[in-house]
Structure formats: structure tokens, C-alpha cells
Design a protein around this motif. Structure first.
Motif, mmCIF file in Angstrom:
data_model
loop_
_atom_site.group_PDB
_atom_site.id
_atom_site.type_symbol
_atom_site.label_atom_id
_atom_site.label_comp_id
_atom_site.label_asym_id
_atom_site.label_seq_id
_atom_site.Cartn_x
_atom_site.Cartn_y
_atom_site.Cartn_z
ATOM 1 N N HIS A 129 0.835 -1.189 0.000
ATOM 2 C CA HIS A 129 0.000 0.000 0.000
ATOM 3 C C HIS A 129 0.870 1.240 0.000
ATOM 4 O O HIS A 129 1.952 1.245 0.601
ATOM 5 C CB HIS A 129 -0.877 -0.026 1.258
ATOM 6 C CG HIS A 129 -1.996 0.968 1.238
ATOM 7 N ND1 HIS A 129 -2.539 1.500 2.375
ATOM 8 C CD2 HIS A 129 -2.681 1.538 0.213
ATOM 9 C CE1 HIS A 129 -3.497 2.337 2.067
ATOM 10 N NE2 HIS A 129 -3.605 2.384 0.760
ATOM 11 N N GLY A 131 -0.338 4.041 1.227
ATOM 12 C CA GLY A 131 -1.141 4.871 2.112
ATOM 13 C C GLY A 131 -0.339 5.499 3.229
ATOM 14 O O GLY A 131 0.875 5.315 3.360
ATOM 15 N N SER A 171 -4.781 6.011 -1.437
ATOM 16 C CA SER A 171 -3.500 6.194 -2.123
ATOM 17 C C SER A 171 -3.546 7.310 -3.148
ATOM 18 O O SER A 171 -2.587 7.505 -3.889
ATOM 19 C CB SER A 171 -3.086 4.895 -2.834
ATOM 20 O OG SER A 171 -3.046 3.808 -1.957
ATOM 21 N N ASN A 300 -3.968 -3.824 2.276
ATOM 22 C CA ASN A 300 -4.572 -3.444 1.006
ATOM 23 C C ASN A 300 -5.621 -4.468 0.567
ATOM 24 O O ASN A 300 -6.589 -4.141 -0.102
ATOM 25 C CB ASN A 300 -3.504 -3.282 -0.078
ATOM 26 C CG ASN A 300 -2.871 -4.597 -0.479
ATOM 27 O OD1 ASN A 300 -2.357 -5.334 0.369
ATOM 28 N ND2 ASN A 300 -2.887 -4.906 -1.770
#
Length: 385
Positions: A129, A131, A171, A300
Motif C-alpha cells: 500500500h 497509504g 492512495s 490493502n
């Protein structure tokens, strides 16, 4: 290049490891590769192996794939596979598309550069990810890795492969206008179509039939937030028939911390660690629990929670698990990472003892390697024009 008459693509798959001990990321890459091979595609996997992550292709049904592997150089979790990349560089022009797997991994950058140098399109599958959590974790390192490697991996990709809406939404500040392909991870859930009955699973594992069992299944690392789950279990002050099981390959530092906390809490007889399972025993661990618990900071996707629900086990998860968008709403509860709320929920579930559900059929069809492989073939048709 692409032979329209045969409708066969030549696909290179790059993954840091191909080991059952490596967790969900290499498993996802391997199952995707196997699914494409089963559909008649020409698939070659470039990977590495080490004592910590031995090459175990037999665990992933990869009979139809060519496998190129070399010894990983450097630390197992941060090492590189130079022998595999030499072979990829020699053969790159053979492929219609290259899949570069695993974000925040030093093997992905050479793969993307080889693809770019040879003008071969590549699809970047993070299996992780981009993020907020991952940028905050290893705060001194991640921005540097992004600046040196990840931004180029993203910039030059034909497309970014994502597995959930949550992954896309969290994201956006990184992926921007990059073309994304949303396809869930393939899973062979055939063994879960008839889940192991909970009573039989407990008997196989030697667990008390009347006990309350909370199972945290998956790689035992800080990202999974196991210390939070242990603290919630302790604060719930559950009866002595209650057990917490951590099942999965551990990060040594995390396990030491948990073992110390268990000793300090005086609950050594009720908190258990199982470092590795496979086959029927794996299915039993996913089916035996009254609760599957995953207070992860960031997932994710998460194969384990889907397998747990396919096993009929009610799941308690954090809101940061992408796979829940695919699950029946009565099979899980997503709860913010508030210690009081988690301890209260564990007590409530002890009182109600959720029954073992049977909801595997739809999941098996949705995530079958054949169905997901066909999604990929449709995606190639649009991307590789």
C-alpha cells in the motif's frame, strides 16, 4: 510479440520470493501466475530464495510456469536477486508484459528499469500500500525509498494493479492520475467449499471443545497490530476458558515483545504461538475459532480474512482491511482501533459465541483462479492494444 491467432500472452512475473513462509504478497503473485498458466498463457516467474524464504513452488500449483530463481543476496527481507535479473534482462524482449510485484521492495525497481529499457510494458502490483501508514512507518526511510525508487516505478508503469476500493481511496495522493486496474487477488478456495466443522477442527488441533478461541492468523508483524489485540484480550478479563492464538510466521522482535507481555500478564497458559501451518492444519486453524481477529494498521487486501470467512468464522477487523468490501456484511465487523471497544466486543462475542457460518460458495466463485485469470486476460486486451 502478441500472437492474436493463439490469443496467448507471454508474461514475465517478478516477485522477491516464492515461498510459503513469505506471507500474502508472494502467495498472491504466485497464484496469479498459476492462474494465467492454467488458462494457456506463457508465464515465467523470476524470483529469489534464501534459508528464511526457501523456494516452495509446490505450495502454489505452478506446474505450468517456468521458474527462474537465484539465491537472494543480502538480508532476506531487504535482499535482491541479481541472478534472476540477469536472466530477465537477457529475455525481456520475449514478453508482452511484465508484472513487477511488491511495493517497498528493492527487487521491484530493477524489474521496472529492465522493462523500461527494453520497451516492454509493465504492470506494478504493490501487494502492499502507498497509504499514510506505510509512509509513517520507518519515517526516516520510506520517503527516501519513495524518492529514489517508488515514484519511478509508478511513473513508468503501464498501470497500477490494486485490489480494493479502499486501496485506491487511501492512495490518491500518490497514484494521482495513474491508470489503475482493480482486480482482487486470486485464491483457490476449493478446499473451503465444505469448511472443516468447528468441532472437528478443534479435535484435530487439540483445543478444548467448550473453550472460547480467538484466532489471529497471518504473518506476525507489527503491521498486523498483534500487541493491540493482546492488550484488548487482557483488558477484557475473559473467563479462564478463553484462549488467544497467534498463528503465522513471526517477526522475531514482535514475538519477543508479545511473549514478554504474556509473561508479565500472567496468561501464558491462555495465549499461544504457532509459527507455521499448512494444508489441512491450516484449514483447521481458520475454522476452529469463535472469532478471527485482525486489528491491522493497514491491509490493502488480506487473503486470511477471506479464508476465515470462507471457513465460516466470524471476523473482527479494523477498518483498514481492503478485502472486507467483498465479504457478506453479516460475516464480519469492522471496529476502529479503540482498546475499550475491542475489549468490550471480545466480551460480547464470548457471550454470544457466533455460530460457524457457511458462506464459502459465492466467495469461491468470486476469487477462483480461473475467474481472476480471465479478468486479467480482459485487462490485457484493453491495456496492450
Amino acid at each position: 510479440m502478441h500472437d492474436e491467432a493463439r490469443k496467448t500472452y507471454r508474461i514475465g512475473v517478478v516477485t522477491a520470493m516464492l515461498s510459503g513462509a513469505g506471507g500474502g504478497a508472494p502467495r498472491s503473485a504466485a497464484v496469479q501466475a498459476g492462474a494465467l498458466a492454467d488458462l494457456g498463457q506463457d508465464v515465467t516467474i523470476f524470483t529469489g530464495h534464501s534459508p528464511k524464504y526457501p523456494l516452495t513452488p509446490e505450495q502454489f500449483h505452478l506446474e505450468g510456469c517456468e521458474i527462474v530463481s537465484c539465491r537472494t543476496i543480502g538480508p532476506p527481507d531487504l535482499g535482491v536477486n541479481p541472478g534472476s535479473f540477469r536472466q530477465l534482462a537477457k529475455r525481456a524482449s520475449e514478453f508482452d508484459v511484465i508484472h513487477a510485484n511488491m511495493g517497498w521492495n528493492l527487487n521491484t525497481f530493477p524489474a521496472s528499469r529492465i522493462a523500461k529499457a527494453n520497451r516492454v510494458p509493465y504492470i506494478y502490483s504493490l501487494r502492499s500500500h502507498m497509504g499514510e501508514y506505510h509512509f509513517k512507518r520507518y519515517r526516516a526511510l520510506k520517503p527516501l525509498l519513495y524518492f529514489l525508487f517508488e515514484r519511478y516505478n509508478l511513473r513508468d508503469a503501464l498501470a497500477l494493479h490494486v485490489t480494493s476500493n479502499w486501496e485506491i481511496e487511501t492512495s490518491r495522493h500518490v497514484i494521482g492520475g495513474l491508470k489503475t486496474v482493480k482486480i482482487p487477488n486470486a485464491m483457490d478456495l476449493a478446499d473451503f467449499e465444505t469448511p472443516v466443522p468447528r468441532r472437528d477442527a478443534k479435535e484435530h488441533l487439540g483445543l478444548s471443545q467448550n473453550g472460547y478461541h480467538v484466532v489471529c492468523f497471518g504473518r506476525l508483524g507489527s503491521q498486523k497490530n498483534p500487541e493491540f489485540l493482546l492488550q484488548a484480550f487482557l483488558e477484557a478479563q475473559l473467563p479462564r476458558d478463553s484462549h488467544l492464538h497467534f498463528v503465522g510466521p513471526p517477526e522475531k522482535r514482535v514475538k519477543r515483545m508479545l511473549v514478554d507481555a504474556v509473561k508479565k500478564g500472567g496468561v501464558g497458559e491462555r495465549v499461544h504461538f504457532v509459527d507455521f501451518v499448512s494444508g489441512h492444519t491450516r484449514r483447521c486453524w481458520l475454522a476452529c475459532g469463535d472469532v478471527f481477529a485482525l486489528p491491522s494498521h493497514d491491509e490493502n487486501f488480506c487473503i486470511a480474512v477471506i479464508e476465515a470467512v470462507a471457513s465460516g468464522t466470524f471476523s473482527l477487523v479494523s477498518p483498514y482491511v481492503g478485502a472486507v468490501e467483498y465479504l457478506p456484511t453479516d460475516s464480519f465487523r469492522a471496529l476502529e482501533l479503540d482498546l475499550g471497544r475491542w475489549s468490550e466486543q471480545l466480551k460480547a462475542l464470548h457471550a454470544t459465541r457466533p455460530p460457524q457460518l457457511n458462506c464459502a460458495h459465492g466467495l469461491s466463485e468470486r476469487f477462483s483462479p480461473k475467474a481472476v485469470g480471465e479478468e486479467w486476460l480482459r485487462a490485457y486486451g484493453g491495456l496492450l492494444k
